[in-house]
Design a protein around this motif. Structure first.
Motif, PDB file in Angstrom:
ATOM      1  N   ASP A  88      43.936  41.170  31.153  1.00 39.14           N
ATOM      2  CA  ASP A  88      42.553  41.079  31.617  1.00 39.14           C
ATOM      3  C   ASP A  88      41.833  40.000  30.824  1.00 39.14           C
ATOM      4  O   ASP A  88      41.639  40.138  29.618  1.00 39.14           O
ATOM      5  CB  ASP A  88      41.853  42.430  31.435  1.00 39.14           C
ATOM      6  CG  ASP A  88      40.454  42.450  32.022  1.00 39.14           C
ATOM      7  OD1 ASP A  88      39.908  41.374  32.329  1.00 39.14           O
ATOM      8  OD2 ASP A  88      39.907  43.554  32.168  1.00 39.14           O
ATOM      9  N   HIS A  89      41.483  38.928  31.484  1.00 37.87           N
ATOM     10  CA  HIS A  89      40.758  37.821  30.855  1.00 37.87           C
ATOM     11  C   HIS A  89      39.426  37.585  31.561  1.00 37.87           C
ATOM     12  O   HIS A  89      38.990  36.447  31.714  1.00 37.87           O
ATOM     13  CB  HIS A  89      41.611  36.551  30.859  1.00 37.87           C
ATOM     14  CG  HIS A  89      42.889  36.673  30.104  1.00 37.87           C
ATOM     15  ND1 HIS A  89      42.955  36.674  28.730  1.00 37.87           N
ATOM     16  CD2 HIS A  89      44.160  36.839  30.544  1.00 37.87           C
ATOM     17  CE1 HIS A  89      44.205  36.815  28.337  1.00 37.87           C
ATOM     18  NE2 HIS A  89      44.962  36.918  29.426  1.00 37.87           N
ATOM     19  N   GLY A  90      38.798  38.642  32.017  1.00 37.95           N
ATOM     20  CA  GLY A  90      37.511  38.513  32.684  1.00 37.95           C
ATOM     21  C   GLY A  90      37.648  37.994  34.094  1.00 37.95           C
ATOM     22  O   GLY A  90      37.809  38.753  35.038  1.00 37.95           O
ATOM     23  N   ALA A  91      37.598  36.664  34.226  1.00 39.14           N
ATOM     24  CA  ALA A  91      37.691  36.052  35.544  1.00 39.14           C
ATOM     25  C   ALA A  91      39.129  35.892  36.009  1.00 39.14           C
ATOM     26  O   ALA A  91      39.373  35.497  37.135  1.00 39.14           O
ATOM     27  CB  ALA A  91      36.992  34.694  35.546  1.00 39.14           C
TER      28      ALA A  91
ATOM     29  N   ILE B 186      36.869  41.591  44.153  1.00 34.79           N
ATOM     30  CA  ILE B 186      35.483  41.661  44.637  1.00 34.79           C
ATOM     31  C   ILE B 186      34.564  42.143  43.524  1.00 34.79           C
ATOM     32  O   ILE B 186      33.469  41.609  43.323  1.00 34.79           O
ATOM     33  CB  ILE B 186      35.388  42.576  45.874  1.00 34.79           C
ATOM     34  CG1 ILE B 186      36.052  41.891  47.074  1.00 34.79           C
ATOM     35  CG2 ILE B 186      33.945  42.926  46.196  1.00 34.79           C
ATOM     36  CD1 ILE B 186      36.184  42.775  48.294  1.00 34.79           C
ATOM     37  N   GLU B 187      35.016  43.137  42.782  1.00 33.03           N
ATOM     38  CA  GLU B 187      34.205  43.665  41.671  1.00 33.03           C
ATOM     39  C   GLU B 187      33.976  42.589  40.602  1.00 33.03           C
ATOM     40  O   GLU B 187      32.865  42.408  40.119  1.00 33.03           O
ATOM     41  CB  GLU B 187      34.903  44.876  41.057  1.00 33.03           C
ATOM     42  CG  GLU B 187      34.131  45.539  39.935  1.00 33.03           C
ATOM     43  CD  GLU B 187      32.778  46.083  40.380  1.00 33.03           C
ATOM     44  OE1 GLU B 187      31.827  46.030  39.564  1.00 33.03           O
ATOM     45  OE2 GLU B 187      32.663  46.549  41.524  1.00 33.03           O
ATOM     46  N   ARG B 188      35.036  41.853  40.259  1.00 35.66           N
ATOM     47  CA  ARG B 188      34.903  40.799  39.244  1.00 35.66           C
ATOM     48  C   ARG B 188      34.024  39.656  39.728  1.00 35.66           C
ATOM     49  O   ARG B 188      33.332  39.015  38.941  1.00 35.66           O
ATOM     50  CB  ARG B 188      36.284  40.256  38.865  1.00 35.66           C
ATOM     51  CG  ARG B 188      37.194  41.256  38.187  1.00 35.66           C
ATOM     52  CD  ARG B 188      36.632  41.680  36.840  1.00 35.66           C
ATOM     53  NE  ARG B 188      37.412  42.747  36.277  1.00 35.66           N
ATOM     54  CZ  ARG B 188      38.280  42.596  35.282  1.00 35.66           C
ATOM     55  NH1 ARG B 188      38.476  41.413  34.754  1.00 35.66           N
ATOM     56  NH2 ARG B 188      38.919  43.643  34.815  1.00 35.66           N
TER      57      ARG B 188
ATOM     58  N   ALA C  20      40.465  34.888  39.696  1.00 40.05           N
ATOM     59  CA  ALA C  20      41.875  34.799  40.091  1.00 40.05           C
ATOM     60  C   ALA C  20      42.539  36.132  39.761  1.00 40.05           C
ATOM     61  O   ALA C  20      42.441  36.615  38.634  1.00 40.05           O
ATOM     62  CB  ALA C  20      42.570  33.669  39.348  1.00 40.05           C
ATOM     63  N   VAL C  21      43.178  36.720  40.763  1.00 38.98           N
ATOM     64  CA  VAL C  21      43.881  37.990  40.570  1.00 38.98           C
ATOM     65  C   VAL C  21      45.317  37.800  41.030  1.00 38.98           C
ATOM     66  O   VAL C  21      45.562  37.379  42.160  1.00 38.98           O
ATOM     67  CB  VAL C  21      43.229  39.135  41.377  1.00 38.98           C
ATOM     68  CG1 VAL C  21      43.994  40.439  41.169  1.00 38.98           C
ATOM     69  CG2 VAL C  21      41.768  39.303  40.989  1.00 38.98           C
TER      70      VAL C  21
END
Length: 199
Positions: free
Chosen positions: A65-68, A91-93, A101-102
């Motif tokens: 998990d790096h935020g974005a 969507i939440e991020r 980017a996921v």
């Protein structure tokens, strides 16, 4: 047909909600003309459950998990479940970051990618979805054409491979562009091949 698919997945151990979700997406793929991503996949999914390659009821877990930027594991569950959960994370991020980017690993076949675009549009976001990287997929037939010619489209952005990459893992040349009008059926309720409502 959807009821039959749902019953088969439930008998294979999928929770009721997941069985209904996967069945609905497979039938919808057939209704949109993407038969290769529709109910023809049911035997493959059930075979993978029996072989331990698909885990009904699995949910995504966060690996990094790096935020974005977020990397998730699909836990080798149904690809439809993992993809929907990953996109919900995106969507939440996106509410707190300008771009997100996921990525998802340990992911089974997730069906027709166009079916995952509507939630982003409803949330006011633009979403790009990509299949696994070039060189790792068997060729497929472009929509509306016969014969396997190219990898799944749209082609993802790509970097040059390492100089000594095995030939099997080198990116294929970009496929020739062609019209993908049927992809729009998920967003056109008036289309005769698409259901009138989408959830």
């Amino acid at each position: 047909l959807e009821d039959v698919a749902r019953a088969l997945f439930a008998a294979a151990g999928a929770p009721a909600g997941e069985a209904a979700h996967v069945a609905r997406l497979l039938v919808h793929a057939n209704l949109c003309g993407h038969d290769s991503h529709g109910v023809v996949r049911i035997p493959q999914y059930l075979r993978n459950v029996r072989r331990g390659r698909l885990v009904p009821g699995a949910h995504v877990t966060v690996l990094r998990d790096h935020g974005a930027a977020l990397r998730l594991s699909g836990g080798w569950g149904f690809g439809q479940t993992a993809t929907a959960e990953a996109l919900a994370h995106g969507i939440e991020r996106a509410r707190t970051h300008h771009a997100v980017a996921v990525g998802v690993s340990e992911l089974n076949h997730n069906g027709r990618l166009a079916d995952y675009l509507a939630p982003a549009l409803e949330a006011g976001h633009i979403r790009l979805l990509f299949a696994p990287p070039p060189g790792f997929n068997p060729p497929v037939a472009p929509l509306g054409r016969g014969g396997r010619r190219s990898e799944p489209e749209p082609p993802p952005p790509r970097l040059s491979p390492p100089a000594r990459a095995p030939a099997a893992f080198r990116p294929a040349p970009p496929p020739r562009p062609h019209r993908r009008a049927r992809d729009l059926c998920a967003f056109l309720p008036s289309s005769p091949r698409a259901p009138a409502t989408h959830s």
